[in-house]
Design an enzyme around this catalytic site. Structure first.
Site, PDB file in Angstrom:
ATOM      1  N   TYR A 162      17.243  39.716  28.438  1.00 33.00           N
ATOM      2  CA  TYR A 162      17.771  38.807  27.424  1.00 33.00           C
ATOM      3  C   TYR A 162      18.671  39.561  26.453  1.00 33.00           C
ATOM      4  CZ  TYR A 162      14.504  40.546  23.852  1.00 33.00           C
ATOM      5  OH  TYR A 162      13.844  41.325  22.945  1.00 33.00           O
TER       6      TYR A 162
ATOM      7  N   LYS B  85      16.177  45.698  28.172  1.00 35.03           N
ATOM      8  CA  LYS B  85      15.898  44.586  27.262  1.00 35.03           C
ATOM      9  C   LYS B  85      15.248  43.469  28.077  1.00 35.03           C
ATOM     10  CE  LYS B  85      17.728  42.296  23.154  1.00 35.03           C
ATOM     11  NZ  LYS B  85      16.664  42.691  22.234  1.00 35.03           N
TER      12      LYS B  85
ATOM     13  N   GLU C  26      10.265  53.511  18.404  1.00 32.84           N
ATOM     14  CA  GLU C  26      10.943  52.403  17.726  1.00 32.84           C
ATOM     15  C   GLU C  26       9.875  51.499  17.152  1.00 32.84           C
ATOM     16  OE1 GLU C  26      13.183  50.157  20.647  1.00 32.84           O
ATOM     17  OE2 GLU C  26      11.502  50.165  22.058  1.00 32.84           O
TER      18      GLU C  26
ATOM     19  N   LEU D 111      14.767  51.129  23.191  1.00 41.17           N
ATOM     20  CA  LEU D 111      15.907  50.253  23.463  1.00 41.17           C
ATOM     21  C   LEU D 111      17.119  50.761  22.684  1.00 41.17           C
ATOM     22  CD1 LEU D 111      16.796  47.547  24.836  1.00 41.17           C
ATOM     23  CD2 LEU D 111      16.654  46.580  22.536  1.00 41.17           C
TER      24      LEU D 111
HETATM   25  C1  LIG Z   1      12.155  46.795  20.945  1.00 42.77           C
HETATM   26  C2  LIG Z   1      13.452  46.679  20.214  1.00 42.77           C
HETATM   27  N1  LIG Z   1      14.076  47.793  19.794  1.00 42.77           N
HETATM   28  C3  LIG Z   1      15.240  47.747  19.130  1.00 42.77           C
HETATM   29  C4  LIG Z   1      15.847  46.532  18.822  1.00 42.77           C
HETATM   30  C5  LIG Z   1      17.153  46.514  18.072  1.00 42.77           C
HETATM   31  O1  LIG Z   1      18.218  46.171  18.931  1.00 42.77           O
HETATM   32  P1  LIG Z   1      19.521  45.405  18.402  1.00 42.77           P
HETATM   33  O2  LIG Z   1      20.105  46.243  17.299  1.00 42.77           O
HETATM   34  O3  LIG Z   1      20.407  45.325  19.577  1.00 42.77           O
HETATM   35  O4  LIG Z   1      19.051  44.061  17.911  1.00 42.77           O
HETATM   36  C6  LIG Z   1      15.252  45.340  19.248  1.00 42.77           C
HETATM   37  C7  LIG Z   1      15.890  44.052  18.946  1.00 42.77           C
HETATM   38  O5  LIG Z   1      15.341  43.009  19.034  1.00 42.77           O
HETATM   39  C8  LIG Z   1      14.023  45.422  19.965  1.00 42.77           C
HETATM   40  O6  LIG Z   1      13.417  44.295  20.390  1.00 42.77           O
END
Ligand SMILES: Cc1ncc(COP(=O)(O)O)c(C=O)c1O
Length: 288
Positions: free
Chosen positions: A34, A148, A180, A204
Site C-alpha cells: 500500500y 510497505k 522505527e 521502511l
Molecule cells: C512502519 C512505518 N515506518 C515509517 C513510516 C513513514 O513513512 P512515510 O514517510 O513514507 O509516511 C510509516 C508510514 O506510515 C510506517 O508505517
C-alpha cells in the site's frame, strides 16, 4: 455519496458499494502492498517518490505494475476532486488478487487495485507546541520492514502498546538499536545534527527520509544515517517522528521521561522547529 468515492479494479464507485471476493489474497494472506500520499491544496505531495516506492514494493512481492504513472495520477486526482477538503490523504492498495487458497503464488495474478481518499488530520496545536509522548518496545516484527506491506499485525500490536498508555507512537529497538516506530520513522538531534538509523531490511524507507535530507541540506543542518543505540535515543537532545500524516513531530516524552536537556527538557527543540518550518514551505513547492 460523492465525498466517499473510491476506485476498485478499474471503476469509480461509492466506498459503501465496493466489494472484493473473500479469496482475495489480501484478505487471506495479507499478500499486498500500500501507499499513503498526502494532498495539500488538492495537490499530491512527493507523488513520484510515493509511486516509485509503490513500484519497489510491488517488485519485492514479484507483482507486475498494474498501472502507468499517468493512470495513477489521473485516478488520484479524480478521487481528490470528489472530496470537499483541500488537504487529504490518498490510500492505494494492491494485492495479489483472487486465487484458490495456496501459499504458492499464482502464475498469472490479476492484482486487486483499491484507492480511496480521506481528509488529512493535521497534528493538533497542542501536539505542535508541546510535542508528543511515545512508549518503547522491542521490535518484534518480521525482518522485511522495508516492504510497505498490508500485513501490519506487528505494527498494529506495537501501536496499541502506546495507545494503551495514551501515547502517540511506539519507538522500537532491535538488538539494542533504533529501527522505527509502529507507523513512523524516528529521528534524533545530536549537537545540532539530525540522525536517523541506516537503511536496512528492518526499516521502511519513509518518503520523508529523503525529504528531510533535502530540507536539512537547504537549512544547513548536518544529516546522517547511522546506527543509533537505545541509549543514544534516551540521551538525545531532541527526538522526532516523521510520516505522511504526522509530517514531522517532536517527541518530548519517552516512557514518561522528558526528552532533552536544560531549559529545553520536555519541550520541542530548535532542530524540530526549523525542519517543521521548512516542511511547511515544501508543501507548496513539492506538490503536483
Ligand atoms: C512502519 C512505518 N515506518 C515509517 C513510516 C513513514 O513513512 P512515510 O514517510 O513514507 O509516511 C510509516 C508510514 O506510515 C510506517 O508505517
Amino acid at each position: 455519496m460523492s465525498d466517499n468515492l473510491c476506485f476498485l479494479n478499474g471503476d469509480f464507485m461509492p466506498l459503501a458499494e465496493a466489494r472484493i471476493p473473500v479469496l482475495d489474497r489480501g484478505f487471506i494472506f495479507g499478500d499486498g502492498v500500500y501507499e499513503v500520499v498526502p494532498v495539500y491544496g488538492r495537490k499530491l505531495f512527493r507523488f513520484d517518490e510515493h509511486l516509485a516506492r509503490l513500484n519497489r514494493s510491488l517488485g519485492k512481492l514479484r507483482l507486475p505494475q498494474p498501472a502507468t504513472r499517468e493512470e495513477w495520477l489521473a485516478r488520484c486526482r479524480q478521487l481528490v476532486a470528489a472530496r470537499p477538503e483541500e488537504d487529504q490523504v490518498v490510500y492505494i492498495q494492491v494485492t495479489r488478487g483472487v486465487a484458490p487458497r495456496d501459499h504458492v503464488m499464482p502464475a498469472n495474478p490479476v492484482p486487486t487495485v483499491f484507492m480511496m481518499c480521506n481528509p488529512l488530520k493535521p497534528a493538533t496545536p497542542e501536539q505542535r507546541h508541546q510535542g508528543v509522548s511515545c512508549t518503547t518496545a522491542r521490535d518484534f516484527r518480521w525482518e522485511r520492514g522495508d516492504i510497505k506491506s498490508i500485513s501490519l499485525l506487528g505494527n498494529v500490536l506495537a501501536r496499541q502498546m502506546s495507545a494503551d498508555h495514551g501515547a502517540l507512537e511506539t519507538i522500537m529497538f532491535r538488538d539494542g538499536h533504533l529501527t522505527e516506530a509502529a507507523a513512523s520513522n524516528v529521528w534524533i538531534a545530536h549537537e545540532g545534527a539530525l540522525l536517523g538509523p541506516p537503511k536496512s531490511d528492518h526499516v521502511l524507507e519513509g518518503i520523508r527520509v529523503e525529504l528531510l535530507r533535502e530540507l536539512c541540506e537547504d537549512a544547513g543542518i548536518a544529516y546522517n544515517l547511522r546506527p543509533i543505540s537505545e541509549a543514544d535515543v534516551r540521551a538525545a537532545d531532541e527526538v522526532m517522528l516523521s510520516s505522511a500524516t504526522k509530517e514531522i513531530l517532536a517527541v518530548t516524552h519517552i516512557d514518561g521521561e522528558e526528552v532533552g536537556h536544560g531549559a529545553l527538557r520536555g519541550k520541542p527543540g530548535p532542530v524540530y522547529a526549523r525542519l517543521y518550518e521548512a516542511y511547511q514551505r515544501a508543501k507548496t513547492t513539492m506538490s503536483i
